[in-house]
Design a protein around this motif. Structure first.
Motif, PDB file in Angstrom:
ATOM      1  N   ARG A  60      54.958 105.537  45.138  1.00  0.00           N
ATOM      2  CA  ARG A  60      55.494 104.879  46.336  1.00  0.00           C
ATOM      3  C   ARG A  60      54.446 104.874  47.442  1.00  0.00           C
ATOM      4  O   ARG A  60      53.650 105.795  47.562  1.00  0.00           O
ATOM      5  CB  ARG A  60      56.766 105.567  46.802  1.00  0.00           C
ATOM      6  N   SER A 110      60.439 101.633  50.920  1.00  0.00           N
ATOM      7  CA  SER A 110      58.988 101.616  50.734  1.00  0.00           C
ATOM      8  C   SER A 110      58.644 100.680  49.594  1.00  0.00           C
ATOM      9  O   SER A 110      59.526 100.082  48.961  1.00  0.00           O
ATOM     10  CB  SER A 110      58.470 103.031  50.438  1.00  0.00           C
ATOM     11  N   TRP A 111      57.364 100.550  49.369  1.00  0.00           N
ATOM     12  CA  TRP A 111      56.871  99.743  48.264  1.00  0.00           C
ATOM     13  C   TRP A 111      56.643 100.643  47.048  1.00  0.00           C
ATOM     14  O   TRP A 111      56.250 101.806  47.172  1.00  0.00           O
ATOM     15  CB  TRP A 111      55.542  99.084  48.634  1.00  0.00           C
ATOM     16  N   VAL A 112      56.865 100.069  45.857  1.00  0.00           N
ATOM     17  CA  VAL A 112      56.580 100.767  44.601  1.00  0.00           C
ATOM     18  C   VAL A 112      55.355 100.109  43.970  1.00  0.00           C
ATOM     19  O   VAL A 112      55.357  98.907  43.717  1.00  0.00           O
ATOM     20  CB  VAL A 112      57.774 100.706  43.632  1.00  0.00           C
TER      21      VAL A 112
END
Length: 454
Positions: free
Chosen positions: A76, A158-160
């Motif tokens: 993440r 969040s971004w993965v």
């Protein structure tokens, strides 16, 4: 005697060293090239790693298959991966991945890691708009060289990020090439070793013969074999050895003849002295007797030097004990320190004479007692004979080895001898690859040390 012209005609000689070395190099090159050709013909090109969009999507959704989990890893991040400019390949892959995820393309990123290879120039916008969109474009393929990729999707907070896991230390195709290289080395190295051994064997024999010549001028000639260069050197060496042998034999015969011829005038002189009055006659007869003893010793030395030595493996300790036992029967006080058995290669008659001379010197000039010890060091045997005498001045420790030289003081002609014993002893020791040396002991007395090759 062999001549240099026979070298080329001899069947025992091989090709010159230069030709043999060139042959080995050519053989090694041919084997290496043959292995390279075999690798090219039998090895498959390395397969590029492929990642399907569905495989990447399963990791982004947190539901990876076991195969995908082994090849990809997720982490993440608070932001998407940075990309200075998205090209059409990355856009196609992003749209394919968004379709697989069921997400808006704006929530997906795909960044390709460019390798050092050639890159395709970006296409004009009108060409990009007209390109078809594939339904399942795999990652890691295409005309551009890529070293990896980062695929990312926006989550709730969040971004993965998904990236390929680092591979093994070496790939399968690299392991195959290493095995081929190892097989080549295993094939060439034994042949090179056997070749080098075959090439250097005559040189080693040549060196051994040179060392043997220093010990014994009567040593056998070197067999004519090996490369042509070594064969020429062998012929020259054998001729030199023959000349040295003839030179030494001529000098020995000349000394023997001179010593023998001196007996006749000495005998006539002895008869003429009968008419002299005492004490002049007694002194002259003593001088003549001394000269006769010197002549007899010289003739004995010539006979021993002319005798063909018969060397064999013998027990040096047993020989020393035999010599000391004989000396003890004559009243000498001798102690032989115990130790292990020592085997040397030598002439038993000459070695017995050497030990007898040294032991007699110790008993005659050294107070009537001697201590003998034997041992070995650095591959050489040694015998040490210590006496209880007064020793010698430092400047005479070497001079006493000169023929017919006798030290003054306690070691003078009144005790007997003519000064050939130590000279003969050193000659015998050097003929056996050793040496005889004298040294004064710190506690008093003289030590004679003999070293012999084993």
């Amino acid at each position: 005697m062999l001549g240099l012209g026979r070298v080329k005609r001899s069947m025992g000689l091989r090709a010159p060293i230069l030709a043999q070395v060139v042959g080995l190099v050519l053989f090694s090159v041919l084997v290496s090239q043959a292995v390279n050709v075999a690798v090219i013909l039998t090895s498959r090109p390395p397969e590029r790693t492929r990642f399907e969009a569905a495989e990447v999507a399963s990791v982004l959704l947190g539901e990876p298959t076991q195969y995908a989990q082994e090849r990809l890893r997720a982490q993440r991040a608070p932001h998407p991966p940075a990309d200075s400019e998205e090209d059409f390949v990355e856009r196609e892959l992003r749209q394919t991945l968004a379709t697989t995820l069921g997400r808006d393309p704006s929530q997906v990123r795909v960044v390709l890691r460019r390798g050092p290879g050639p890159q395709l120039p970006p296409l004009p916008p009108d060409v990009r708009r007209g390109m078809p969109r594939p339904s399942a474009r795999p990652y890691g393929v295409g005309p551009q060289r890529t070293e990896g990729f980062v695929a990312a999707a926006r989550g709730k907070e969040s971004w993965v990020w998904v990236t390929p896991r680092r591979g093994a230390l070496i790939e399968a195709w690299q392991a195959r090439l290493l095995l081929w290289l190892l097989a080549t080395m295993l094939l060439v190295l034994p042949i090179a070793y056997l070749f080098a051994r075959r090439l250097t064997a005559p040189i080693r024999a040549f060196a051994d013969a040179a060392e043997q010549l220093g010990r014994d001028p009567q040593a056998e000639n070197i067999a004519l074999s090996g490369p042509a260069e070594v064969g020429k050197a062998t012929v020259a060496f054998n001729e030199m050895q023959a000349r040295l042998r003839a030179y030494v034999d001529d000098r020995i015969r000349m000394i023997g003849a001179i010593a023998h011829d001196l007996r006749t005038p000495l005998t006539r002189l002895a008869f003429r002295l009968e008419g002299l009055e005492e004490p002049a006659r007694r002194k002259a007869q003593a001088d003549i007797k001394e000269m006769e003893d010197m002549i007899a010793a010289t003739l004995s030395f010539v006979r021993d030097a002319s005798r063909v030595p018969s060397k064999e493996r013998l027990d040096l300790r047993a020989l020393v004990e035999s010599v000391t036992d004989n000396a003890a029967e004559m009243g000498g006080q001798i102690k032989v320190e115990p130790g292990n058995r020592l085997v040397v290669h030598g002439d038993p008659i000459a070695l017995r004479a050497l030990l007898t001379n040294l032991l007699n010197n110790a008993l005659t000039y050294g107070g009537g007692g001697a201590t003998v010890r034997l041992g070995s060091e650095e591959g050489r045997a040694f015998v040490e004979i210590d006496d209880d005498g007064a020793g010698l001045p430092p400047d005479q420790l070497e001079r006493v080895f000169d023929p017919f030289y006798r030290a003054e003081g306690s070691r003078n002609k009144r005790t007997g001898g003519i000064g050939l014993g130590l000279s003969v002893a050193r000659t015998v020791a050097r003929a056996h690859g050793g040496e005889v040396a004298l040294s004064n002991l710190p506690e008093g007395g003289l030590q004679a040390r003999v070293t012999l090759a084993t």
